[in-house]
Design a protein around this motif. Structure first.
Motif, PDB file in Angstrom:
ATOM      1  N   TYR A 133      38.106   4.863  99.857  1.00 16.99           N
ATOM      2  CA  TYR A 133      37.780   6.272  99.621  1.00 16.99           C
ATOM      3  C   TYR A 133      38.956   7.071  99.061  1.00 16.99           C
ATOM      4  O   TYR A 133      39.081   8.264  99.296  1.00 16.99           O
TER       5      TYR A 133
ATOM      6  N   ASP B  19      42.014   5.888 104.333  1.00 18.53           N
ATOM      7  CA  ASP B  19      40.580   6.204 104.247  1.00 18.53           C
ATOM      8  C   ASP B  19      40.159   7.191 105.327  1.00 18.53           C
ATOM      9  O   ASP B  19      39.041   7.130 105.856  1.00 18.53           O
TER      10      ASP B  19
ATOM     11  N   VAL C  11      38.681  10.117 105.974  1.00 18.18           N
ATOM     12  CA  VAL C  11      37.840  11.135 105.357  1.00 18.18           C
ATOM     13  C   VAL C  11      37.341  12.086 106.437  1.00 18.18           C
ATOM     14  O   VAL C  11      36.702  11.675 107.405  1.00 18.18           O
TER      15      VAL C  11
ATOM     16  N   CYS D 117      34.490  16.869 104.705  1.00 18.98           N
ATOM     17  CA  CYS D 117      34.712  16.532 103.296  1.00 18.98           C
ATOM     18  C   CYS D 117      33.545  16.998 102.431  1.00 18.98           C
ATOM     19  O   CYS D 117      32.371  16.762 102.752  1.00 18.98           O
TER      20      CYS D 117
ATOM     21  N   VAL E  28      33.655  11.124  96.773  1.00 22.80           N
ATOM     22  CA  VAL E  28      33.933  10.425  98.032  1.00 22.80           C
ATOM     23  C   VAL E  28      32.652  10.247  98.839  1.00 22.80           C
ATOM     24  O   VAL E  28      32.369   9.159  99.356  1.00 22.80           O
TER      25      VAL E  28
END
Length: 263
Positions: free
Chosen positions: A67, A72, A74, A78, A83
């Motif tokens: 990502y 990664d 996230v 987000c 993504v």
């Protein structure tokens, strides 16, 4: 065999480093998933996810982030549509996706570096370098940088390795900073190093310095191989190792394709 059992085998191949903050974690799917087929690649691109799924892979092992950030991580908040679409593509693949990066580079010898040098067929003494993911090889026979670039096109399938510096002086002392591990300038200034191989480098502050070092009479050179081109043979090597360790499952390397096309 469950995905977590395969992860345990991968973990067991290198146990000396501190993995408290490792990026070698699950990126999608379930560690309890039953696995009969494992796909291995560099980047788990959307096209690669579809190809591995069509092959019947239950598990995908990648070397680089899924990502676009190192761990990664996230956030649940987000809003990046690219993504979010990639996360959904990974879910839809129904594969357990695991990243295997830090263990490979902490292994002695570095597994990525060993795979790359094996594929090039370079005879010499392979050494762990002074920095993380930086390796060295002292060649048995000298070769010019221009000749090595040609060898990379033939053995590694690189479309356009970019070279600068002392290109026609035979060299034997190589620093392999495959991917983008940093410390390129430290290696450049080392008396033990004549050539740096790397996946990525900025041009204005480093590549230009190497080019001008060559013009000033220093035996210093650089080959920028592209990130994927500088590490893919290490992942292909991993697929071979894993297949030998786990003959009861099917393991196959999948090519994700280099990021740029040559116009």
């Amino acid at each position: 065999m469950k995905a977590r059992n395969i992860m345990e085998v991968l973990y067991s191949m290198e146990t000396t480093a501190n993995y408290t903050h490792t990026c070698d974690t699950l990126k999608a799917g379930d560690s309890e998933k039953e696995v009969k087929k494992v796909a291995v690649t560099m980047f788990g691109t959307p096209a690669l996810l579809k190809e591995a799924k069509a092959w019947g892979a239950d598990m995908l092992i990648v070397h680089e982030p899924m990502y676009f950030v190192h761990h990664d991580a996230v956030s649940s908040e987000c809003t990046d549509p690219i993504v979010l679409a990639k996360i959904e593509a990974a879910k839809e693949s129904d594969m357990t996706v695991y990243r295997y990066h830090d263990h490979m580079h902490h292994h002695v010898p570095d597994m990525i570096g060993e795979g790359q040098f094996r594929a090039m067929g370079l005879a010499g003494r392979f050494e762990k370098g002074p920095y993380y993911a930086v390796n060295r090889i002292i060649l048995d026979e000298p070769i010019t940088v221009r000749e090595l670039g040609k060898l990379m096109r033939e053995k590694l399938g690189l479309a356009a390795p970019k070279m600068c510096g002392a290109l026609d002086t035979p060299i034997t002392r190589i620093s392999a900073a495959f991917g983008t591990p940093g410390h390129l300038n430290d290696e450049l200034l080392s008396d033990e190093i004549e050539l740096i191989l790397t996946g990525e480098s900025d041009e204005w502050s480093f590549a230009e310095k190497v080019k001008e070092a060559g013009q000033l009479g220093f035996t210093k050179a650089l080959i920028v191989m592209g990130h994927i081109g500088s590490e893919r043979e290490g992942m292909r090597y991993l697929a071979d190792i894993l297949q030998k360790k786990l003959p009861e499952i099917e393991v196959s390397y999948f090519e994700c394709g280099e990021v740029y096309e040559i116009g």
